[in-house]
Design a protein around this motif. Sequence first.
Motif, PDB file in Angstrom:
ATOM      1  N   VAL A  17     -19.062 -34.552 -19.733  1.00 49.68           N
ATOM      2  CA  VAL A  17     -20.501 -33.833 -19.445  1.00 49.68           C
ATOM      3  C   VAL A  17     -21.746 -34.194 -18.745  1.00 49.68           C
ATOM      4  O   VAL A  17     -21.646 -33.386 -17.788  1.00 49.68           O
ATOM      5  CB  VAL A  17     -20.896 -33.307 -20.808  1.00 49.68           C
ATOM      6  N   HIS A  18     -21.945 -35.589 -18.572  1.00 53.98           N
ATOM      7  CA  HIS A  18     -22.452 -36.296 -17.925  1.00 53.98           C
ATOM      8  C   HIS A  18     -22.121 -36.935 -16.866  1.00 53.98           C
ATOM      9  O   HIS A  18     -22.881 -36.529 -15.002  1.00 53.98           O
ATOM     10  CB  HIS A  18     -22.989 -38.052 -17.967  1.00 53.98           C
ATOM     11  N   GLN A  19     -20.571 -36.142 -16.144  1.00 57.44           N
ATOM     12  CA  GLN A  19     -20.829 -36.972 -14.694  1.00 57.44           C
ATOM     13  C   GLN A  19     -19.092 -37.308 -14.600  1.00 57.44           C
ATOM     14  O   GLN A  19     -18.222 -36.715 -15.673  1.00 57.44           O
ATOM     15  CB  GLN A  19     -20.651 -38.944 -14.871  1.00 57.44           C
ATOM     16  N   GLN A  20     -18.794 -36.998 -13.383  1.00 61.51           N
ATOM     17  CA  GLN A  20     -17.539 -36.172 -12.959  1.00 61.51           C
ATOM     18  C   GLN A  20     -16.783 -37.229 -12.576  1.00 61.51           C
ATOM     19  O   GLN A  20     -17.083 -37.695 -11.277  1.00 61.51           O
ATOM     20  CB  GLN A  20     -17.605 -34.823 -12.235  1.00 61.51           C
ATOM     21  N   VAL A  21     -16.459 -38.161 -12.211  1.00 62.58           N
ATOM     22  CA  VAL A  21     -14.988 -39.034 -11.653  1.00 62.58           C
ATOM     23  C   VAL A  21     -14.529 -38.774 -10.354  1.00 62.58           C
ATOM     24  O   VAL A  21     -13.057 -38.190 -11.313  1.00 62.58           O
ATOM     25  CB  VAL A  21     -14.543 -40.556 -12.418  1.00 62.58           C
ATOM     26  N   HIS A  22     -14.587 -38.970  -8.847  1.00 55.18           N
ATOM     27  CA  HIS A  22     -13.733 -38.212  -8.425  1.00 55.18           C
ATOM     28  C   HIS A  22     -13.061 -39.432  -8.237  1.00 55.18           C
ATOM     29  O   HIS A  22     -11.731 -38.783  -7.314  1.00 55.18           O
ATOM     30  CB  HIS A  22     -14.387 -37.861  -6.752  1.00 55.18           C
ATOM     31  N   SER A  23     -13.113 -40.178  -7.366  1.00 56.66           N
ATOM     32  CA  SER A  23     -11.569 -41.236  -7.162  1.00 56.66           C
ATOM     33  C   SER A  23     -11.993 -42.855  -7.859  1.00 56.66           C
ATOM     34  O   SER A  23     -13.607 -42.964  -8.108  1.00 56.66           O
ATOM     35  CB  SER A  23     -11.686 -41.106  -5.691  1.00 56.66           C
ATOM     36  N   TRP A  24     -11.174 -43.464  -8.584  1.00 59.51           N
ATOM     37  CA  TRP A  24     -11.771 -44.815  -9.229  1.00 59.51           C
ATOM     38  C   TRP A  24     -10.760 -45.521  -8.912  1.00 59.51           C
ATOM     39  O   TRP A  24      -9.147 -45.089  -9.849  1.00 59.51           O
ATOM     40  CB  TRP A  24     -12.625 -44.402 -10.874  1.00 59.51           C
ATOM     41  N   ASN A  25     -10.428 -47.177  -8.613  1.00 57.57           N
ATOM     42  CA  ASN A  25      -9.545 -47.458  -8.911  1.00 57.57           C
ATOM     43  C   ASN A  25      -9.338 -48.750  -8.606  1.00 57.57           C
ATOM     44  O   ASN A  25     -11.130 -49.420  -8.905  1.00 57.57           O
ATOM     45  CB  ASN A  25      -8.628 -47.590  -7.400  1.00 57.57           C
ATOM     46  N   VAL A  26      -9.124 -49.930  -9.838  1.00 55.55           N
ATOM     47  CA  VAL A  26      -9.270 -51.055 -10.266  1.00 55.55           C
ATOM     48  C   VAL A  26      -7.625 -50.844  -9.819  1.00 55.55           C
ATOM     49  O   VAL A  26      -7.364 -52.153  -9.486  1.00 55.55           O
ATOM     50  CB  VAL A  26      -9.040 -51.562 -11.978  1.00 55.55           C
ATOM     51  N   SER A  27      -8.390 -53.391  -8.902  1.00 52.33           N
ATOM     52  CA  SER A  27      -8.144 -53.040  -8.214  1.00 52.33           C
ATOM     53  C   SER A  27      -7.383 -55.226  -8.955  1.00 52.33           C
ATOM     54  O   SER A  27      -8.587 -55.379  -8.643  1.00 52.33           O
ATOM     55  CB  SER A  27      -7.613 -54.146  -7.085  1.00 52.33           C
ATOM     56  N   VAL A  28      -6.306 -55.180  -9.281  1.00 53.84           N
ATOM     57  CA  VAL A  28      -6.214 -56.909  -9.607  1.00 53.84           C
ATOM     58  C   VAL A  28      -4.944 -57.337  -9.758  1.00 53.84           C
ATOM     59  O   VAL A  28      -3.864 -56.202  -9.678  1.00 53.84           O
ATOM     60  CB  VAL A  28      -6.555 -56.644 -11.256  1.00 53.84           C
ATOM     61  N   PRO A  29      -4.929 -58.457  -9.789  1.00 55.32           N
ATOM     62  CA  PRO A  29      -3.518 -59.022  -9.842  1.00 55.32           C
ATOM     63  C   PRO A  29      -2.358 -59.326 -10.854  1.00 55.32           C
ATOM     64  O   PRO A  29      -2.810 -58.705 -11.979  1.00 55.32           O
ATOM     65  CB  PRO A  29      -3.488 -60.641  -8.930  1.00 55.32           C
ATOM     66  N   GLY A  30      -1.253 -59.263 -10.811  1.00 59.16           N
ATOM     67  CA  GLY A  30      -0.259 -59.170 -11.435  1.00 59.16           C
ATOM     68  C   GLY A  30       0.178 -58.126 -11.891  1.00 59.16           C
ATOM     69  O   GLY A  30      -0.357 -56.598 -11.713  1.00 59.16           O
ATOM     70  N   GLU A  31       0.775 -58.098 -12.947  1.00 58.05           N
ATOM     71  CA  GLU A  31       1.164 -56.533 -13.990  1.00 58.05           C
ATOM     72  C   GLU A  31       0.005 -55.479 -14.482  1.00 58.05           C
ATOM     73  O   GLU A  31      -0.522 -56.644 -15.623  1.00 58.05           O
ATOM     74  CB  GLU A  31       2.090 -56.543 -14.862  1.00 58.05           C
ATOM     75  N   LYS A  32       0.125 -54.112 -14.687  1.00 60.86           N
ATOM     76  CA  LYS A  32      -0.983 -53.546 -15.345  1.00 60.86           C
ATOM     77  C   LYS A  32      -0.703 -52.414 -16.207  1.00 60.86           C
ATOM     78  O   LYS A  32      -0.068 -51.826 -15.600  1.00 60.86           O
ATOM     79  CB  LYS A  32      -2.000 -53.120 -13.911  1.00 60.86           C
ATOM     80  N   GLN A  33      -1.456 -52.602 -17.410  1.00 60.17           N
ATOM     81  CA  GLN A  33      -1.235 -51.683 -18.338  1.00 60.17           C
ATOM     82  C   GLN A  33      -2.212 -51.003 -19.102  1.00 60.17           C
ATOM     83  O   GLN A  33      -3.553 -51.565 -18.653  1.00 60.17           O
ATOM     84  CB  GLN A  33      -0.382 -51.870 -19.504  1.00 60.17           C
ATOM     85  N   VAL A  34      -2.256 -49.465 -18.516  1.00 58.01           N
ATOM     86  CA  VAL A  34      -3.916 -48.678 -18.976  1.00 58.01           C
ATOM     87  C   VAL A  34      -3.690 -48.093 -20.575  1.00 58.01           C
ATOM     88  O   VAL A  34      -2.469 -47.258 -20.294  1.00 58.01           O
ATOM     89  CB  VAL A  34      -3.706 -48.204 -18.044  1.00 58.01           C
ATOM     90  N   LYS A  35      -4.255 -48.592 -21.061  1.00 52.55           N
ATOM     91  CA  LYS A  35      -4.975 -47.339 -22.823  1.00 52.55           C
ATOM     92  C   LYS A  35      -6.119 -47.179 -22.918  1.00 52.55           C
ATOM     93  O   LYS A  35      -7.013 -47.558 -21.960  1.00 52.55           O
ATOM     94  CB  LYS A  35      -4.214 -48.593 -23.619  1.00 52.55           C
ATOM     95  N   THR A  36      -5.954 -46.754 -24.139  1.00 50.60           N
ATOM     96  CA  THR A  36      -7.886 -46.294 -24.135  1.00 50.60           C
ATOM     97  C   THR A  36      -8.072 -47.562 -25.777  1.00 50.60           C
ATOM     98  O   THR A  36      -7.192 -46.730 -26.322  1.00 50.60           O
ATOM     99  CB  THR A  36      -7.527 -44.858 -24.906  1.00 50.60           C
ATOM    100  N   ASP A  37      -9.479 -47.522 -25.891  1.00 51.39           N
ATOM    101  CA  ASP A  37      -9.503 -48.177 -27.182  1.00 51.39           C
ATOM    102  C   ASP A  37      -9.543 -47.543 -28.389  1.00 51.39           C
ATOM    103  O   ASP A  37      -9.387 -46.276 -27.652  1.00 51.39           O
ATOM    104  CB  ASP A  37     -10.035 -49.421 -27.120  1.00 51.39           C
TER     105      ASP A  37
END
Length: 259
Positions: A32-52
Motif C-alpha cells: 500500500v505504500h509503494q509500487q515496484v515498477h521494475s527491479w532486478n538484482v544482478s549477481v554472479p553464479g546460480e540464483k534461487q528466489v524465495k521468501t523468508d
Amino acid sequence: MRLMINHQTHYQYTDQARNSIQYIKMTPTTNVHQQVHSWNVSVPGEKQVKTDAFHNVWITSSQRQPHSQMTIMAQGMVDMNPNTQFGIDIAVNPKLFLQPTPSTMCNAEMKSFAECYVPRLNRANLMLLSEAILNYIPYVPDRTSVQTSAIDAFQCRQGVCQDHSHVFIAMCKHLGLPARYVSGYLFVPNTSHLASHAWAEVFFENSWYCFDTSNQLFVPNSHIYVAIGRDYWDVAPVRGIRERGGIESMNSIVQVLAC
C-alpha cells in the motif's frame, strides 16, 4: 513520486575465493505504500528466489568458480506514496516483535533511560524517547559495525541508523511494545548519494508507527521498504560464506533519484 534506485556492492579478496554463497535481501515488494515498477538484482553464479518468515524476498546465490572479486547490483524504479502515515502491515503477528534478540537487549541503564522519557505509553512520549536517543548517541559513522549490539551502542554513545534503531527497539520491547527493524532507502530531495537506510517501527494502537531516530522522521513518506525483521540480522542486505579468499574488502554505492 517515482524514484530510481541503484545499489551496488563490490567485494574484493586478497586471495582466490571459491564456493561462495550469498544471501541477499535487496528486493522491495509492492504494497500500500509503494509500487515496484521494475527491479532486478544482478549477481554472479546460480540464483534461487524465495521468501523468508517475514515475507521478505530472499535471494540465494552460489558461485562455484574461483574469483577474486564480486559485484552485486540492485536497481529499479519504485512509485512511493508521499501521503503514507503508517508502516506497512505484513501477515505476521505483532507479538513476534516482542521477542528479544542478542542485538536488541537492554541493560539496567537503558531500562531507566526508557522509563524516564516514557512514563506513560503514548506516541508523543515515544517521539521524545527517539529524540533523546539521538542526543545521547549522536550520528557518527565508522565507529560501530554490524556486530554492535544495542547495549554496545548505548555504552559507546556514537553510532549510525542501525545503532539508533537497535537501541530504540530494545527500549520499546522493555516497555512492552512490539518493535521491528526496517531496512530500505531514504529519499532526500537534491541529494543523489545516500547510504541504504534503517529505521524502527512500533506497534501501538493497532498500527505500525515509524520512528526514524537518525533523521527524526515519524512518518515513512520518504522511505522505501525493502525488508522487515526483528533486528539487522533478519534483514541484512548481503550475508555470505566462502572458502578461502583471504582478506575481504567491501565498497557500497547507493543512489536514490527522483524520475
